[in-house]
Design a protein around this motif. Structure first.
Motif: not given
Ligand code: SF4
Length: 387
Positions: A265-268, A270-271, A299-301, A304-305
């Protein structure tokens, strides 16, 4: 997947180009060709990275004299890049190279063209006609106002005519331009006028920062239209990077089996951890592992992870302080952040063994483990499943 343009086939040594042959990857050495040892080291390095064919520059007699050893010991078909000289072309042919790159129009003297065409025909050596926007005939530039796609195609058809006059049809063609839309237009037009195999490339694409995008769009667009039989990514970088990019383009389009596909994921905001760092560490580690084709998700969270992680062969969805590890769609367990890479790689190794045992490596397709096979894989991984 893509309906491929029907082209005739030529053979560059052991590598078929055109027809139903796999799309091959080419690159070019940056060593002085007369330095046989340095050139062979680079040829072997390029071949190890996945180059199917390697071209070497032959501007001087000393380079031509190095060709017998390079052609014999290169391990992949060697193409001699000749521009003007019939003498160097004949030396290269005698040296046993597997292909020539030359434009007959540069030789001017029809007897020289005939000499080279006849010698290549006798030995089954193909010639690549390489039309390039930067070195287009002045008259054509004046006629078209600039090196347009039409000017490139006109030049290519002229060069084809010079070889066909001598009954030589064992050629492939490139019409390279540094301007991507112009390059795409040129190849599309040329593809409609000849059944010769096409060598794709964006010329002088530049450093990887810009060159990767230009090359991927130029070559990728044409391949997705079914145009192109062999590719060369021209980057101002170590040629190994050209080969890696070529492989990536073919894998991304599904033309060549992926070694591994990293979904990250591109991170955001929420990561729950540093996704960039985690993805880079996983990528670096996987590149050094001998794995069958597989998809790995980072995946960062937990928003969607889990979906992406579950769909991959191995996946991680990060949560606060720990991440949820998946293998083949099943939750394996929670892993502390500081052990994520280690546990993910161990899981990848075990799933790889199951894929190999199921024959997935031979077919190039990932085998989805089911029932007992999946249970065994999970037991092998040695992690407790979450309920
Ligand atoms: S997987 Fe989570 S942390 Fe990664 S971009 Fe999507 S919402 Fe953000």
């Amino acid at each position: 997947m893509f309906e491929r343009r029907i082209s005739r086939q030529v053979k560059v040594g052991s590598v078929a180009v055109g027809g139903d042959a796999p799309i091959s990857i080419q690159s070019m050495t940056t060593t002085k060709t007369d330095d046989v040892q340095a050139t062979l080291i680079q040829v072997h390095e390029l071949a190890t990275q996945g180059a199917d064919i390697v071209r070497v520059a032959v501007p001087h007699e000393g380079d031509a004299k190095a060709l017998p050893a390079i052609a014999a010991e290169g391990g992949v078909p060697i193409i001699a890049d000749i521009h003007f000289s019939v003498r160097l072309a004949m030396m290269a042919i005698e040296a046993g190279v597997h292909g020539l790159r030359l434009n007959p129009g540069n030789m001017r003297n029809p007897k020289h063209i005939e000499e080279v065409a006849t010698a290549c025909k006798e030995r089954g050596i193909p010639i690549r006609i390489g039309v390039n926007a930067g070195s287009l005939d002045r008259k054509l530039v004046e006629k078209h106002g600039r090196p347009t796609a039409d000017a490139l195609v006109e030049s290519a058809l002229y060069e084809i005519g010079l070889l066909e006059e001598h009954g030589f049809k064992d050629y492939k063609i490139s019409v390279k331009h540094q301007n991507v839309p112009e390059m795409i237009d040129a190849y599309r037009k040329l593809a409609s006028k000849t059944d010769a195999p096409l060598h794709l490339g964006v010329t002088e694409a530049g450093t990887p920062k810009q060159g990767v995008v230009k090359t991927a769009i130029g070559i990728g667009t044409l391949l997705a239209e079914g145009i192109g039989d062999t590719i060369r990514c021209s980057l101002t970088a170590d040629p190994v990077e050209e080969v890696k990019l070529g492989k990536q383009i073919l894998q991304t389009l599904g033309i060549r089996d992926s070694t591994f596909d990293l979904v990250a994921c591109p991170s955001c905001g929420r990561a729950e951890l540093d996704v960039f760092d985690l993805a880079q560490r996983v990528e670096a580690a996987i590149e050094n592992m001998d794995l069958p084709p597989m998809q790995i998700a980072v995946m960062g969270c937990e928003v969607n992870g889990p979906g992406e992680a579950r769909d991959a062969d191995i996946g991680i969805a990060a949560g606060p302080g720990r991440g949820l590890l998946f293998a083949k769609g099943k939750q394996i367990g929670w892993v502390p952040h500081d052990r994520l890479v280690e546990e993910l790689l161990e899981a990848a190794q075990h799933v790889a063994e199951e894929i190999r045992a199921a024959g997935g490596d031979q077919s190039g397709e990932v085998t989805v483990l089911k029932g007992a096979g999946r249970r065994n894989a999970l037991m092998d991984i040695g992690m407790r499943q979450t309920p």
